[in-house]
Enzyme design. Structure first.
Site, PDB file in Angstrom:
ATOM      1  CG  HIS A  53      -1.958  -1.109   1.129  1.00  0.00           C
ATOM      2  ND1 HIS A  53      -1.834  -2.247   1.889  1.00  0.00           N
ATOM      3  CD2 HIS A  53      -3.068  -1.261   0.379  1.00  0.00           C
ATOM      4  CE1 HIS A  53      -2.843  -3.057   1.615  1.00  0.00           C
ATOM      5  NE2 HIS A  53      -3.603  -2.488   0.707  1.00  0.00           N
ATOM      6  CG  HIS A  57      -1.454  -0.161  -4.329  1.00  0.00           C
ATOM      7  ND1 HIS A  57      -2.062  -1.163  -5.052  1.00  0.00           N
ATOM      8  CD2 HIS A  57      -2.399   0.315  -3.475  1.00  0.00           C
ATOM      9  CE1 HIS A  57      -3.317  -1.285  -4.655  1.00  0.00           C
ATOM     10  NE2 HIS A  57      -3.547  -0.408  -3.699  1.00  0.00           N
ATOM     11  CG  HIS A  92      -7.169   3.285  -3.208  1.00  0.00           C
ATOM     12  ND1 HIS A  92      -6.154   3.503  -4.119  1.00  0.00           N
ATOM     13  CD2 HIS A  92      -7.020   2.019  -2.769  1.00  0.00           C
ATOM     14  CE1 HIS A  92      -5.440   2.414  -4.240  1.00  0.00           C
ATOM     15  NE2 HIS A  92      -5.939   1.491  -3.422  1.00  0.00           N
ATOM     16  CG  ASP A  93      -5.019   1.436  -0.128  1.00  0.00           C
ATOM     17  OD1 ASP A  93      -6.022   1.293   0.599  1.00  0.00           O
ATOM     18  OD2 ASP A  93      -4.658   0.576  -0.960  1.00  0.00           O
TER      19      ASP A  93
END
Length: 135
Positions: A53, A57, A92-93
């Site tokens: 993550h 990524h 998103h992460d």
């Protein structure tokens, strides 16, 4: 291309180009410099120590999302929706601690307590993004 062979700076520059390809950035009158600062800030929320993550990524997810929008999903997602999809994909992460929700809940991690054991990481990622957008 393989984004895992690129530096964070190269990925940030490419992310800026991807986000700028649609008309939404221009329509919203988002200055290029502010977009660059936002991307740099988001990228700094990802730890290079996190083996999965990380910003590579996040960029990969954004790149795949851009291809999907370009190759057909754009029929369903356009304009601000497409921009939101790409921004969400890149962020998103953000801040991911390398542990999953189940681990955080079972260990009574402060994040699990803060978010009442509900979608702990997802709530944290969203809070980070909203904090950055609010600056």
């Amino acid at each position: 291309f393989n984004p895992f062979e690129w530096s964070g700076l190269q990925l940030a520059q490419c992310a800026s180009a991807v986000l700028s390809t649609g008309q939404s950035i221009a329509e919203l009158q988002i200055p290029t410099q502010e977009l660059g600062v936002w991307i740099k800030t988001i990228s700094s929320c990802y730890s290079s120590e996190n083996s999965y993550h990380n910003f590579h990524h996040a960029f990969s997810v954004m790149a795949v999302s851009a291809v999907l929008i370009e190759e057909g999903a754009g029929h369903y997602v356009q304009g601000i929706g497409a921009l939101g999809t790409l921004v969400g994909a890149l962020a998103h992460d953000a801040g991911h601690p390398e542990y999953n929700n189940d681990y955080l809940i079972k260990t009574k991690h402060p994040l699990a307590l803060r978010y009442n054991d509900r979608s702990v990481l997802e709530m944290m990622h969203a809070a980070i993004v909203f904090d950055i957008l609010d600056q």
